[in-house]
Design a protein around this motif. Structure first.
Motif, PDB file in Angstrom:
ATOM      1  N   PHE A   7       0.762  -1.238   0.022  1.00  0.00           N
ATOM      2  CA  PHE A   7       0.026   0.063   0.122  1.00  0.00           C
ATOM      3  C   PHE A   7       0.871   1.209   0.095  1.00  0.00           C
ATOM      4  O   PHE A   7       1.911   1.284   0.852  1.00  0.00           O
ATOM      5  N   THR A   8       0.650   2.307  -0.847  1.00  0.00           N
ATOM      6  CA  THR A   8       1.205   3.365  -0.815  1.00  0.00           C
ATOM      7  C   THR A   8       0.875   4.366  -0.065  1.00  0.00           C
ATOM      8  O   THR A   8       1.412   5.649   0.248  1.00  0.00           O
ATOM      9  N   SER A   9      -0.315   4.264   0.638  1.00  0.00           N
ATOM     10  CA  SER A   9      -0.790   5.275   1.464  1.00  0.00           C
ATOM     11  C   SER A   9      -1.815   4.739   2.764  1.00  0.00           C
ATOM     12  O   SER A   9      -2.348   3.620   2.487  1.00  0.00           O
ATOM     13  N   ARG A  10      -2.040   5.534   3.629  1.00  0.00           N
ATOM     14  CA  ARG A  10      -2.902   4.905   4.732  1.00  0.00           C
ATOM     15  C   ARG A  10      -4.289   5.015   4.156  1.00  0.00           C
ATOM     16  O   ARG A  10      -5.067   4.033   4.719  1.00  0.00           O
ATOM     17  N   LYS A  11      -4.677   5.885   3.106  1.00  0.00           N
ATOM     18  CA  LYS A  11      -5.979   5.817   2.538  1.00  0.00           C
ATOM     19  C   LYS A  11      -6.330   4.608   1.806  1.00  0.00           C
ATOM     20  O   LYS A  11      -7.050   4.057   1.576  1.00  0.00           O
ATOM     21  N   GLN A  12      -5.229   4.172   1.022  1.00  0.00           N
ATOM     22  CA  GLN A  12      -5.262   2.982   0.282  1.00  0.00           C
ATOM     23  C   GLN A  12      -5.538   1.818   0.925  1.00  0.00           C
ATOM     24  O   GLN A  12      -6.489   0.825   0.777  1.00  0.00           O
ATOM     25  N   LEU A  13      -4.811   1.593   2.437  1.00  0.00           N
ATOM     26  CA  LEU A  13      -5.204   0.594   3.203  1.00  0.00           C
ATOM     27  C   LEU A  13      -6.477   0.651   3.749  1.00  0.00           C
ATOM     28  O   LEU A  13      -7.116  -0.398   3.865  1.00  0.00           O
ATOM     29  N   ALA A  14      -6.906   1.925   4.221  1.00  0.00           N
ATOM     30  CA  ALA A  14      -8.483   2.029   5.023  1.00  0.00           C
ATOM     31  C   ALA A  14      -9.371   1.389   3.985  1.00  0.00           C
ATOM     32  O   ALA A  14     -10.472   0.951   4.366  1.00  0.00           O
ATOM     33  N   ASP A  15      -9.064   2.099   2.701  1.00  0.00           N
ATOM     34  CA  ASP A  15     -10.258   1.715   1.635  1.00  0.00           C
ATOM     35  C   ASP A  15     -10.217   0.286   1.452  1.00  0.00           C
ATOM     36  O   ASP A  15     -11.497  -0.295   1.143  1.00  0.00           O
ATOM     37  N   PHE A  16      -9.084  -0.277   1.351  1.00  0.00           N
ATOM     38  CA  PHE A  16      -9.171  -1.795   1.185  1.00  0.00           C
ATOM     39  C   PHE A  16      -9.642  -2.563   2.025  1.00  0.00           C
ATOM     40  O   PHE A  16     -10.475  -3.581   1.919  1.00  0.00           O
ATOM     41  N   LEU A  17      -9.436  -2.047   3.237  1.00  0.00           N
ATOM     42  CA  LEU A  17     -10.041  -2.850   4.565  1.00  0.00           C
ATOM     43  C   LEU A  17     -11.405  -2.517   4.641  1.00  0.00           C
ATOM     44  O   LEU A  17     -12.407  -3.560   5.080  1.00  0.00           O
ATOM     45  N   GLN A  18     -12.117  -1.454   4.158  1.00  0.00           N
ATOM     46  CA  GLN A  18     -13.427  -1.153   4.362  1.00  0.00           C
ATOM     47  C   GLN A  18     -14.358  -2.005   3.353  1.00  0.00           C
ATOM     48  O   GLN A  18     -15.458  -2.098   3.525  1.00  0.00           O
ATOM     49  N   THR A  19     -13.937  -2.333   2.337  1.00  0.00           N
ATOM     50  CA  THR A  19     -14.545  -2.867   1.162  1.00  0.00           C
ATOM     51  C   THR A  19     -14.359  -4.366   0.994  1.00  0.00           C
ATOM     52  O   THR A  19     -13.337  -5.064   1.343  1.00  0.00           O
ATOM     53  N   ALA A  20     -15.534  -5.051   0.748  1.00  0.00           N
ATOM     54  CA  ALA A  20     -15.526  -6.527   0.784  1.00  0.00           C
ATOM     55  C   ALA A  20     -14.887  -6.963  -0.183  1.00  0.00           C
ATOM     56  O   ALA A  20     -14.799  -6.542  -1.338  1.00  0.00           O
ATOM     57  N   PRO A  21     -13.948  -7.910   0.194  1.00  0.00           N
ATOM     58  CA  PRO A  21     -12.730  -8.498  -0.820  1.00  0.00           C
ATOM     59  C   PRO A  21     -13.406  -9.539  -1.881  1.00  0.00           C
ATOM     60  O   PRO A  21     -14.662 -10.168  -1.541  1.00  0.00           O
ATOM     61  N   THR A  22     -12.876  -9.365  -2.812  1.00  0.00           N
ATOM     62  CA  THR A  22     -13.324 -10.467  -3.860  1.00  0.00           C
ATOM     63  C   THR A  22     -12.617 -11.900  -3.396  1.00  0.00           C
ATOM     64  O   THR A  22     -11.969 -11.876  -2.831  1.00  0.00           O
ATOM     65  N   ALA A  23     -13.104 -13.018  -4.163  1.00  0.00           N
ATOM     66  CA  ALA A  23     -12.297 -14.202  -3.888  1.00  0.00           C
ATOM     67  C   ALA A  23     -10.931 -14.233  -3.919  1.00  0.00           C
ATOM     68  O   ALA A  23     -10.033 -14.752  -3.566  1.00  0.00           O
ATOM     69  N   LEU A  24     -10.477 -13.113  -5.249  1.00  0.00           N
ATOM     70  CA  LEU A  24      -9.167 -13.077  -5.510  1.00  0.00           C
ATOM     71  C   LEU A  24      -8.289 -12.051  -4.727  1.00  0.00           C
ATOM     72  O   LEU A  24      -7.008 -12.314  -4.550  1.00  0.00           O
ATOM     73  N   GLN A  25      -9.103 -11.394  -3.918  1.00  0.00           N
ATOM     74  CA  GLN A  25      -8.301 -10.497  -2.805  1.00  0.00           C
ATOM     75  C   GLN A  25      -8.293 -10.834  -1.335  1.00  0.00           C
ATOM     76  O   GLN A  25      -7.850 -10.555  -0.632  1.00  0.00           O
ATOM     77  N   ARG A  26      -9.049 -12.088  -1.193  1.00  0.00           N
ATOM     78  CA  ARG A  26      -9.180 -12.531   0.085  1.00  0.00           C
ATOM     79  C   ARG A  26      -8.083 -12.848   0.924  1.00  0.00           C
ATOM     80  O   ARG A  26      -8.151 -12.352   2.120  1.00  0.00           O
ATOM     81  N   GLY A  27      -7.129 -13.493   0.517  1.00  0.00           N
ATOM     82  CA  GLY A  27      -5.961 -13.640   1.043  1.00  0.00           C
ATOM     83  C   GLY A  27      -5.272 -12.435   1.662  1.00  0.00           C
ATOM     84  O   GLY A  27      -4.722 -12.239   2.741  1.00  0.00           O
ATOM     85  N   ARG A  28      -5.094 -11.401   0.517  1.00  0.00           N
ATOM     86  CA  ARG A  28      -4.383 -10.029   0.954  1.00  0.00           C
ATOM     87  C   ARG A  28      -5.214  -9.380   1.794  1.00  0.00           C
ATOM     88  O   ARG A  28      -4.592  -8.919   2.762  1.00  0.00           O
ATOM     89  N   HIS A  29      -6.693  -9.596   1.895  1.00  0.00           N
ATOM     90  CA  HIS A  29      -7.490  -8.804   2.788  1.00  0.00           C
ATOM     91  C   HIS A  29      -7.099  -9.097   4.369  1.00  0.00           C
ATOM     92  O   HIS A  29      -7.213  -8.643   5.377  1.00  0.00           O
TER      93      HIS A  29
END
Length: 436
Positions: free
Chosen positions: A302-324
């Motif tokens: 993640f390049t910023s706090r906002k990127q991390l916050a937005d990623f955590l707030q959004t329900a992950p897709t099946a392909l994102q689940r591990g990173r989430h």
């Protein structure tokens, strides 16, 4: 439009993490609810690489999925902004290459929100976007002339800043004798559009206090829902207490968990008690900042706090689940420290407000991710004072709703005072502050 001037009344909660807004066009009675990351990217390019065709403007403005506020592209000429750089707003700013990414500072010793230029840029941007969106939705096309916009708004500051800066902050938007003019040029389309914003009234409210204002306004329906939620976990919780009892409570404490601050608004005998209220200068964003320093351990980029916050707030897709899941584990170590700091500050606030406290409300966008750790600590500290923990999915919007109510109340009061006069006359321009 019904006149040459577009009239907007709104409440804009510029949080360290997200901008939550509610804006009403009083000419057309069209209301927009706004939710975008508090982030912008400045870029040296004076126009987009591929601007939107002018004849697609109506489609863009009506398409909720495109969310014009989260893809706003604009430059600003204003006494509140040091330069006229082109800036990309909101969610679009999280995934675009630019020369300077800006988000609010939340580390120790960070500058006052009132002093951070970003807060003014975000307010000016969303009002300009609303005005253009409404014009296009009504007329079916972009304007061929500069639009004039008169704004009445409610804005919030952390309690500590509200006490010291409320009049100056409001005055910056209005200017001396209502002289400040803010020119916003929106560049999303082939043809840039200029909007001239003038603020005729600015209400400044303490963060958290504005949320309590909204809670009171919602009355018994919300109070009954809160009791039902609490009793779903604690069936024997004060069975004699009703929603009407909560609405009637005059002595309350709020715990407004944000990204950069936690505010503790105190109401005594139904009025905001600035002496007992306080601000903790850390929040959920502090956890995110600390996590970024360790993200290599979790193989994240993640390049910023906002990127991390937005990623955590959004329900992950099946392909994102591990990173989430790795991102969630990344923030866990710092939660305990934040919870302890909130507990201590709450204990001190409870002592300041005395034994008269009837109920404690917990809300704010940062309250959801730390609920499992924070709620038990608050209950233990509060003793027999009930603690009502609101669902963060809606409680994060309470400040904006309270700010909107404050702006509307001031507008109605102004109309009553100025009955029989032109509503836009310069003599009526003012700035005031409320806290309840």
């Amino acid at each position: 439009m019904s006149s040459d001037i577009i009239h907007l009344t709104g409440g804009i909660d510029v949080g360290n993490g997200y901008v939550k807004g509610m804006i009403l066009n009083t000419d057309t009675d069209v209301r927009d609810r706004i939710d975008l990351p508090s982030a912008i990217v400045a870029t040296p390019r004076q126009s987009p690489k591929v601007p939107v065709e002018d004849d697609e403007a109506l489609q863009v403005m009506e398409d909720a999925e495109q969310d014009f506020y989260n893809r706003l592209d604009a430059s600003i000429s204003s006494p509140l902004v040091a330069d006229s750089d082109r800036r990309i707003f909101g969610r679009a700013a999280l995934s675009v290459r630019g020369s300077a990414f800006s988000e609010f500072e939340v580390h120790d010793g960070h500058a006052s929100k009132a002093d951070q230029q970003l807060s003014k840029i975000l307010v000016l941007g969303v009002y300009a976007a609303k005005a253009l969106r409404d014009y296009v939705r009504e007329n079916g096309e972009l304007p061929d002339h500069e639009l004039r916009v008169e704004v009445r708004t409610g804005l919030a500051l952390p309690i500590s800043e509200f006490v010291a800066r409320r009049y100056g902050y409001a005055g910056e938007f209005i200017g001396s004798k209502g002289s400040a003019v803010h020119l916003v040029t929106i560049k999303n389309f082939n043809t840039p559009v200029s909007l001239r914003l003038e603020f005729v009234d600015v209400q400044v409210v303490a963060e958290g206090a504005s949320a309590q204002f909204a809670i009171s306004d919602k009355g018994e329906p919300l109070a009954n829902a809160l009791l039902a939620d609490l009793r779903s976990r604690e069936a024997d919780f004060l069975p004699e207490i009703t929603g009407a009892d909560l609405v009637a409570a005059q002595h309350t404490i709020g715990i407004d968990v944000g990204e950069g601050t936690v505010n503790f608004p105190v109401f005594t005998a139904g009025r905001f008690n600035a002496e007992a209220a306080s601000t903790l200068d850390m929040g959920y964003g502090t956890i995110l900042e600390n996590a970024l320093d360790r993200q290599d351990e979790a193989d994240l980029r993640f390049t910023s706090r906002k990127q991390l916050a937005d990623f955590l707030q959004t329900a992950p897709t099946a392909l994102q689940r591990g990173r989430h899941q790795r991102a969630e584990r990344l923030v866990e170590p710092d939660v305990k420290h934040l919870v302890e700091q909130i507990r201590r500050a709450f204990d001190e606030t409870l002592s300041q407000s005395g034994e008269s406290t009837e109920v404690v409300y917990v809300y704010g966008g940062g309250s959801g991710p730390i609920k499992d750790a924070l709620y038990p600590e608050l209950i233990r500290t509060a003793g027999d004072v009930p603690v009502l923990y609101l669902d963060a999915r809606y409680s994060r919007h309470l400040n904006r709703e309270g700010l909107f109510l404050a702006a509307r109340a001031a507008e109605e009061e102004g109309r009553a005072i100025d009955s029989g006069t032109e509503p836009t006359r310069r003599a009526s321009r003012k700035h005031t502050t409320i806290a309840s």
